[in-house]
Design an enzyme around this catalytic site. Sequence first.
Site, PDB file in Angstrom:
ATOM      1  N   GLY A  37       0.882  -1.064   0.206  1.00 30.23           N
ATOM      2  CA  GLY A  37       0.067  -0.070   0.058  1.00 30.23           C
ATOM      3  C   GLY A  37       0.889   1.349  -0.090  1.00 30.23           C
ATOM      4  O   GLY A  37       1.951   1.185  -0.558  1.00 30.23           O
ATOM      5  N   THR A  38       0.094   2.204   0.345  1.00 33.18           N
ATOM      6  CA  THR A  38       0.995   3.529   0.286  1.00 33.18           C
ATOM      7  C   THR A  38       2.087   3.571   1.248  1.00 33.18           C
ATOM      8  O   THR A  38       3.089   4.235   0.881  1.00 33.18           O
ATOM      9  CB  THR A  38       0.029   4.923   0.944  1.00 33.18           C
ATOM     10  OG1 THR A  38      -1.160   4.867   0.041  1.00 33.18           O
ATOM     11  CG2 THR A  38       0.375   6.020   1.157  1.00 33.18           C
ATOM     12  N   GLY A 172       2.094  23.176   3.134  1.00 38.54           N
ATOM     13  CA  GLY A 172       1.700  22.328   4.244  1.00 38.54           C
ATOM     14  C   GLY A 172       3.011  21.888   4.964  1.00 38.54           C
ATOM     15  O   GLY A 172       3.714  21.247   4.433  1.00 38.54           O
ATOM     16  N   GLU A 195       2.850  27.240   5.640  1.00 37.08           N
ATOM     17  CA  GLU A 195       1.728  26.571   6.671  1.00 37.08           C
ATOM     18  C   GLU A 195       0.735  27.574   6.922  1.00 37.08           C
ATOM     19  O   GLU A 195       1.105  28.646   7.201  1.00 37.08           O
ATOM     20  CB  GLU A 195       2.619  26.023   7.739  1.00 37.08           C
ATOM     21  CG  GLU A 195       1.738  25.572   8.703  1.00 37.08           C
ATOM     22  CD  GLU A 195       0.770  24.625   8.720  1.00 37.08           C
ATOM     23  OE1 GLU A 195      -0.477  24.732   8.945  1.00 37.08           O
ATOM     24  OE2 GLU A 195       1.160  23.830   7.868  1.00 37.08           O
ATOM     25  N   GLY A 262      -2.124  16.390   3.356  1.00 46.29           N
ATOM     26  CA  GLY A 262      -2.666  15.431   3.930  1.00 46.29           C
ATOM     27  C   GLY A 262      -3.333  14.585   2.757  1.00 46.29           C
ATOM     28  O   GLY A 262      -3.024  14.704   1.494  1.00 46.29           O
ATOM     29  N   HIS A 430      23.552   3.540  30.812  1.00 46.42           N
ATOM     30  CA  HIS A 430      24.620   4.418  30.666  1.00 46.42           C
ATOM     31  C   HIS A 430      25.628   4.225  30.160  1.00 46.42           C
ATOM     32  O   HIS A 430      26.224   3.077  30.025  1.00 46.42           O
ATOM     33  CB  HIS A 430      25.025   4.899  32.187  1.00 46.42           C
ATOM     34  CG  HIS A 430      25.824   6.337  32.142  1.00 46.42           C
ATOM     35  ND1 HIS A 430      25.524   7.566  31.774  1.00 46.42           N
ATOM     36  CD2 HIS A 430      27.284   6.107  32.083  1.00 46.42           C
ATOM     37  CE1 HIS A 430      26.537   8.317  31.691  1.00 46.42           C
ATOM     38  NE2 HIS A 430      27.698   7.404  32.037  1.00 46.42           N
TER      39      HIS A 430
END
Length: 451
Positions: A37-38, A172, A195, A262, A430
């Site tokens: 798919g996408t 966008g 934007e 979008g 760490h």
Amino acid sequence: MYDALVIGAGPGGYVAAIKLAQRGKHVAVVERSHLGGTCTNWGCIPTKAMLTSAHLYKSMVEKAAELGVSAERVVPDFSKIKSHMNKSVVASRKGIEYLFKKNGVELILGDAIVESPNSVSVAGKKIEARHLVIATGSVPILFPPFNEVAGIWTSDDVFKMDRLPESVLIVGGGVIGVELATFFSSLNVKVVLVELLEHILPNEDVDAAQIVARSLKRKGVEIYESSKLISIQPVENGYRSVIETREGQLEKRTEKIIVAVGRKPNVTEDIKVLGVAIERGIKTDATMRTNIPNVYAVGDIRGQIMLAHVAMYEAIVAAKNICGEAIEMDYSAVPNVIFTDPEVASVGVKQKDVDPSAVKVFSFPITANGRARTMLEREGFAKFIADARTGKILGATVVGPYATELIMEAAIAVKHGLTAEQLEEVIHPHPTLSEMMLGAIEGIVEKPIHL
């Protein structure tokens, strides 16, 4: 007759099919194009493949000398970047094909036309099933004046280009637009980003968006927020655009214009005729069932949270319900991941959306992290939001290298209602970037050690 027929082999469709097959169901998937798919073909995978190349190039240019590595005459080769992208895409497709064969999922290539709740036709052949799972995804949004001007790109078109343009204007500043701006600017393409809302990445907190904006501006990106394109005119070798900004109108000339505002659900006429309830996309309940009892819908076709990982889990929920297990979707801990430089990731509530008096918020800067210093990383933070009374983790945002990986600690905390005290009791290794998370957690509980 199949137990289940899945329409679409994107993240939602192929996961639903595999989960059903793993539970002993006779399953077929109808796919009109490529597996994946996408996400696999025009979204997640190709974007991240190209961004990996761009990030490596930029890191070598900016950091190599300071890290004691001689890297003279470092240049990007777009033909090889695209080759890497294509190999990544093909590998993902083949991976899904292998999983179908391994789990006994039948793949039917062609356009599926839904005829009834129990049947579809493919190339004139009728295929029947006890359950349908609709997973036909989404398509890029393109509206006037952009769809009236020849040659305007959507995000899908970016992956078809044979060479880098000299300049692009991106309409966008959401996830897609900002990731594309990161890629192009990292490879020295002149970028203009427009934007409409107050800041880029409008769904994220402003502190995260500001760091990404600063990074893009250092790469030469011109960012216009609270702005919009009011006219586009084709000219020789590109386009002339007029942008209406807070300060007034200005004109920009670029070789390409990319509309990245979008995507919308791919609801075809046959699906509408079927009679499923539609509100932007196909409406379902929390079990992913539509108003037609044996028809389910998952992923972008629903028009809700349009993310591949959400589609995948919706697919699992749908499959389990088809198999008789009562389970509902929980969207309370959906991670949002953005592959900018630095990366941005968030989960749960945002600081901008909560009552300040009801929460405790602490942000730990990346500059106080030892591992980040060894990596020459200076931009970013880890931020937790907790209930002021109980200490329960409600949300988090991480900005920095590997933020998209680090967010899972917070996602687990939000999903399972863990408190800051419980997270603080977990020993973090760490020196690692995960200690940023610990520092933010310590700030919620009491005071951080390393700040």
